[in-house]
Design a protein around this motif. Structure first.
Motif, PDB file in Angstrom:
ATOM      1  N   SER A 176      25.315  18.158  -4.452  1.00 46.32           N
ATOM      2  CA  SER A 176      25.983  17.660  -5.655  1.00 46.32           C
ATOM      3  C   SER A 176      25.829  18.633  -6.813  1.00 46.32           C
ATOM      4  O   SER A 176      26.655  18.668  -7.708  1.00 46.32           O
ATOM      5  CB  SER A 176      25.440  16.284  -6.039  1.00 46.32           C
ATOM      6  N   LYS A 177      24.787  19.448  -6.798  1.00 49.95           N
ATOM      7  CA  LYS A 177      24.550  20.423  -7.858  1.00 49.95           C
ATOM      8  C   LYS A 177      25.168  21.777  -7.543  1.00 49.95           C
ATOM      9  O   LYS A 177      25.204  22.660  -8.370  1.00 49.95           O
ATOM     10  CB  LYS A 177      23.038  20.605  -8.103  1.00 49.95           C
ATOM     11  N   ARG A 197      21.803  15.909  -0.134  1.00 50.54           N
ATOM     12  CA  ARG A 197      22.926  15.410  -0.934  1.00 50.54           C
ATOM     13  C   ARG A 197      22.760  15.808  -2.393  1.00 50.54           C
ATOM     14  O   ARG A 197      23.716  16.188  -3.058  1.00 50.54           O
ATOM     15  CB  ARG A 197      23.064  13.898  -0.803  1.00 50.54           C
TER      16      ARG A 197
END
Length: 86
Positions: free
Chosen positions: A74-75, A70
């Motif tokens: 997200s990056k 995750r």
């Protein structure tokens, strides 16, 4: 009623560092990246605030791996819909 500025700042620091450690299952390097801090700075903050990293580590390795996935997503600059990579 006087507002204790330094006490409030310390509470805020403790809260955001704790959230980062919880998100990364106690991984200090990942937490430092999330916070935009150098790992040595985070380490100093942990000592100053008395935060124990072991309190955020999970015993289930699959949970840590899923959290790390995750974090990477997200990056990522890859567009996603409903959590899935397009």
């Amino acid at each position: 009623m006087a507002i204790d500025y330094y006490r409030k700042v310390e509470c805020f620091e403790r809260e955001i560092i704790s959230q980062a450690l919880q998100e990364t299952c106690g991984n200090q390097a990942q937490a430092a990246r999330l916070l935009g801090l150098a790992p040595t700075t985070l380490s100093s903050q942990l000592r100053r605030l008395g935060i124990q990293v072991r309190d955020f580590k999970r015993s289930n390795p699959s949970e840590s791996f899923e959290t790390f996935q995750r974090f990477l997503l997200s990056k990522s600059s890859v567009p996603r819909t409903n959590g899935e990579i397009l």
